[in-house]
Design a protein around this motif. Sequence first.
Motif, PDB file in Angstrom:
ATOM      1  N   ILE A 290      52.307  28.042  24.478  1.00  0.00           N
ATOM      2  CA  ILE A 290      53.244  28.992  23.868  1.00  0.00           C
ATOM      3  C   ILE A 290      54.557  28.327  23.463  1.00  0.00           C
ATOM      4  N   ALA A 291      54.654  26.993  23.663  1.00  0.00           N
ATOM      5  CA  ALA A 291      55.911  26.285  23.378  1.00  0.00           C
ATOM      6  C   ALA A 291      56.191  26.270  21.873  1.00  0.00           C
ATOM      7  N   SER A 292      57.442  26.587  21.525  1.00  0.00           N
ATOM      8  CA  SER A 292      57.829  26.568  20.111  1.00  0.00           C
ATOM      9  C   SER A 292      59.235  26.005  19.911  1.00  0.00           C
ATOM     10  N   SER A 293      59.866  25.567  21.002  1.00  0.00           N
ATOM     11  CA  SER A 293      61.213  25.000  20.902  1.00  0.00           C
ATOM     12  C   SER A 293      61.289  23.754  21.767  1.00  0.00           C
ATOM     13  N   LEU A 294      62.201  22.846  21.434  1.00  0.00           N
ATOM     14  CA  LEU A 294      62.334  21.603  22.186  1.00  0.00           C
ATOM     15  C   LEU A 294      62.690  21.836  23.647  1.00  0.00           C
ATOM     16  N   PRO A 295      63.620  22.760  23.982  1.00  0.00           N
ATOM     17  CA  PRO A 295      63.917  22.985  25.403  1.00  0.00           C
ATOM     18  C   PRO A 295      62.688  23.364  26.220  1.00  0.00           C
ATOM     19  N   LEU A 296      61.824  24.222  25.670  1.00  0.00           N
ATOM     20  CA  LEU A 296      60.627  24.616  26.412  1.00  0.00           C
ATOM     21  C   LEU A 296      59.661  23.440  26.546  1.00  0.00           C
ATOM     22  N   PHE A 297      59.563  22.625  25.508  1.00  0.00           N
ATOM     23  CA  PHE A 297      58.729  21.425  25.597  1.00  0.00           C
ATOM     24  C   PHE A 297      59.224  20.512  26.718  1.00  0.00           C
ATOM     25  N   LEU A 298      60.540  20.376  26.845  1.00  0.00           N
ATOM     26  CA  LEU A 298      61.097  19.472  27.846  1.00  0.00           C
ATOM     27  C   LEU A 298      60.946  20.020  29.264  1.00  0.00           C
ATOM     28  N   VAL A 299      61.094  21.331  29.416  1.00  0.00           N
ATOM     29  CA  VAL A 299      60.834  21.966  30.714  1.00  0.00           C
ATOM     30  C   VAL A 299      59.381  21.721  31.119  1.00  0.00           C
ATOM     31  N   THR A 300      58.492  21.870  30.145  1.00  0.00           N
ATOM     32  CA  THR A 300      57.069  21.634  30.385  1.00  0.00           C
ATOM     33  C   THR A 300      56.816  20.185  30.774  1.00  0.00           C
ATOM     34  N   ALA A 301      57.530  19.259  30.113  1.00  0.00           N
ATOM     35  CA  ALA A 301      57.370  17.837  30.418  1.00  0.00           C
ATOM     36  C   ALA A 301      57.703  17.548  31.872  1.00  0.00           C
ATOM     37  N   PHE A 302      58.787  18.148  32.365  1.00  0.00           N
ATOM     38  CA  PHE A 302      59.186  17.912  33.749  1.00  0.00           C
ATOM     39  C   PHE A 302      58.173  18.514  34.722  1.00  0.00           C
ATOM     40  N   ILE A 303      57.741  19.742  34.448  1.00  0.00           N
ATOM     41  CA  ILE A 303      56.756  20.400  35.318  1.00  0.00           C
ATOM     42  C   ILE A 303      55.462  19.592  35.351  1.00  0.00           C
ATOM     43  N   TYR A 304      55.019  19.138  34.179  1.00  0.00           N
ATOM     44  CA  TYR A 304      53.776  18.370  34.123  1.00  0.00           C
ATOM     45  C   TYR A 304      53.946  17.031  34.838  1.00  0.00           C
ATOM     46  N   GLY A 305      55.106  16.396  34.669  1.00  0.00           N
ATOM     47  CA  GLY A 305      55.349  15.126  35.329  1.00  0.00           C
ATOM     48  C   GLY A 305      55.277  15.232  36.837  1.00  0.00           C
ATOM     49  N   VAL A 306      55.889  16.290  37.383  1.00  0.00           N
ATOM     50  CA  VAL A 306      55.834  16.504  38.836  1.00  0.00           C
ATOM     51  C   VAL A 306      54.400  16.783  39.275  1.00  0.00           C
ATOM     52  N   GLY A 307      53.718  17.674  38.564  1.00  0.00           N
ATOM     53  CA  GLY A 307      52.358  18.057  38.937  1.00  0.00           C
ATOM     54  C   GLY A 307      51.368  16.922  38.801  1.00  0.00           C
ATOM     55  N   PHE A 308      51.413  16.238  37.672  1.00  0.00           N
ATOM     56  CA  PHE A 308      50.468  15.148  37.440  1.00  0.00           C
ATOM     57  C   PHE A 308      50.756  13.976  38.370  1.00  0.00           C
ATOM     58  N   GLY A 309      52.044  13.687  38.597  1.00  0.00           N
ATOM     59  CA  GLY A 309      52.397  12.606  39.509  1.00  0.00           C
ATOM     60  C   GLY A 309      51.907  12.861  40.917  1.00  0.00           C
ATOM     61  N   ALA A 310      52.082  14.086  41.400  1.00  0.00           N
ATOM     62  CA  ALA A 310      51.623  14.436  42.746  1.00  0.00           C
ATOM     63  C   ALA A 310      50.112  14.346  42.853  1.00  0.00           C
ATOM     64  N   THR A 311      49.432  14.827  41.820  1.00  0.00           N
ATOM     65  CA  THR A 311      47.971  14.916  41.859  1.00  0.00           C
ATOM     66  C   THR A 311      47.310  13.556  41.694  1.00  0.00           C
ATOM     67  N   GLN A 312      47.699  12.829  40.661  1.00  0.00           N
ATOM     68  CA  GLN A 312      47.022  11.576  40.342  1.00  0.00           C
ATOM     69  C   GLN A 312      47.200  10.530  41.452  1.00  0.00           C
ATOM     70  N   SER A 313      48.437  10.324  41.901  1.00  0.00           N
ATOM     71  CA  SER A 313      48.666   9.299  42.927  1.00  0.00           C
ATOM     72  C   SER A 313      48.048   9.699  44.262  1.00  0.00           C
ATOM     73  N   SER A 314      48.048  11.003  44.583  1.00  0.00           N
ATOM     74  CA  SER A 314      47.459  11.461  45.846  1.00  0.00           C
ATOM     75  C   SER A 314      45.942  11.317  45.832  1.00  0.00           C
ATOM     76  N   LEU A 315      45.321  11.636  44.695  1.00  0.00           N
ATOM     77  CA  LEU A 315      43.867  11.482  44.588  1.00  0.00           C
ATOM     78  C   LEU A 315      43.465  10.014  44.641  1.00  0.00           C
ATOM     79  N   GLN A 316      44.295   9.137  44.061  1.00  0.00           N
ATOM     80  CA  GLN A 316      43.992   7.710  44.142  1.00  0.00           C
ATOM     81  C   GLN A 316      44.095   7.227  45.586  1.00  0.00           C
ATOM     82  N   THR A 317      45.094   7.718  46.313  1.00  0.00           N
ATOM     83  CA  THR A 317      45.204   7.387  47.728  1.00  0.00           C
ATOM     84  C   THR A 317      43.984   7.894  48.486  1.00  0.00           C
ATOM     85  N   MET A 318      43.566   9.122  48.198  1.00  0.00           N
ATOM     86  CA  MET A 318      42.400   9.700  48.848  1.00  0.00           C
ATOM     87  C   MET A 318      41.147   8.871  48.568  1.00  0.00           C
ATOM     88  N   ALA A 319      41.045   8.332  47.353  1.00  0.00           N
ATOM     89  CA  ALA A 319      39.865   7.539  46.990  1.00  0.00           C
ATOM     90  C   ALA A 319      39.764   6.268  47.822  1.00  0.00           C
TER      91      ALA A 319
END
Length: 392
Positions: A290-319
Motif C-alpha cells: 500500500i506504500a505510495s510515499s517515500l516516508p512510508l517506504f522508509l518506515v517499511t525499510a526499517f521494519i523489514y530490516g529489523v524483522g529480516f535481520g532477526a530472522t535470517q541471522s537467528s535461523l543461520q545460528t539454528m542451522a
Amino acid sequence: MQKENTNNETLWTKNFIIINIINLLIFFSFQMLLPTLPLYIKELGGSNSVIGLVTGIFVVSSVIIRPISGLLLDKLGRKKVFVIGLIIFILSVLSYSIFSVISVILFIRFIHGFGWGAVSTASSTIAADNIPKKRFGEGMGYFSLTSSLAMALAPVIGLSLIARYGSSMLFYVSTILATLGFIATFRLKYKETTTQSTNKTNGSLYEKSSLNPSFIVFFVSITYGALTSFLPLYAAEQGIANIGIFFTVYAIALFITRPLFGKIIDTLGFDFAIIPGLVLVVIAMGLLSIASSLPLFLVTAFIYGVGFGATQSSLQTMAMVGVPSNRLGAANATFLTAFDSGIGLGSIILGIVSASIGYSQMYLWAAASAVIAFTLYFIIGRKKIDPSSRLI
C-alpha cells in the motif's frame, strides 16, 4: 596448523577480528557490483532480459558450488577452499575490466558465482569456528554486521565510481578490495580438519540437522528477492525516484539490531528473536503493498530490516546448533543454498506474478511467503537445543 581455542568466553580474539575484516572487504567488493554491473551491461548494448540473465546465472553457479564447498571445507580444510575461492573471485572481477563482450561477461559472471559461493560459505564457517559456544548468537550477529555495513555503503560508492571515473575504475577498486581480503587470509589461524567422525552423513553434501531452518529461510528469502528485484521499479511507478535510501535505512536497521537479537537467542532462546522477526517481515510486505510515499517506504525499510535481520541471522545460528565441528561447512552450505535459492526462485515467480497483477499485489504474495515461513517455524523449526550447545 595451530588449533584455535574457542572454549573460553573471549569473543573478540585476533582471529575473529581478522575474519570480520576479510568479510567486510569481500562483501564491499561484491556489493559495489550489484547496482553497477547492470549499468555496464546496458552501456554495452545489453537488453533487460540479458541483465536479468546476468543476475540469474550468478545465482545458479553460487547455488551449485555451495554444497560442494561445504563438503570440501570439512574434508580438505578451511584455508584451501577459502584461498582458491578468493582467487576465482578476484580474477573474475578483474576480467570484467578486460573483456567488453556480453557473451564473455556472461561466462565470467557464471565463474564469478563459483568464487562467491565458495568464499561466502568459507568465511561464515571460519567465523563460526572462532566464536565461543556460549556467545554464538552474539558472535554471528556481529559477524553479519560486516555484510550489513557493506550493503549500506558499497552500492553508493560503486555508483559514484562508475559515474565519475567509468566502469574500469569500478572494477579495479573492487579487485583491490578483494585482493586485500586475500592477503589478510594468510594472517588467519585455521581450525584443523578431523577425519574421524561417528556421523553417518559425514560425506553428504548437505547437513541433515540443518534442513529445517534452511527450509524456513527459503520462504523468508523470497521476500528479499522481491525487494532487490522489483522495488526500484515499484517505487518509480509510484513516482519516487530516490528509492536507494530505502536500502540504506534497511541496512542501518540490520546494523543496529543484529547483535541485539544475537544476545537474545543466547539468553532467552530462538523464539524471542524468530517469532517477532517473522511477524515484522509479514507487516513490512503488507505495508509495501500500500506504500505510495517515500516516508512510508522508509518506515517499511526499517521494519523489514529489523524483522529480516532477526530472522535470517537467528535461523543461520539454528542451522549450526548441535552440529559437529567437522560438519559446520556442510551446515553453512545447506543454509546458504536455501537462502540463495529462495532469492532466485522468488524473483522468477514474483516477476511472473507482477506481470499479471502488478507490483502492489505481488508484495501481498510475498507476505504470504513470510506467513508460510511463520507457520513452518511452529511445525518444524522450534529447536529445543540451547544455542550454547553448538560444539560437540
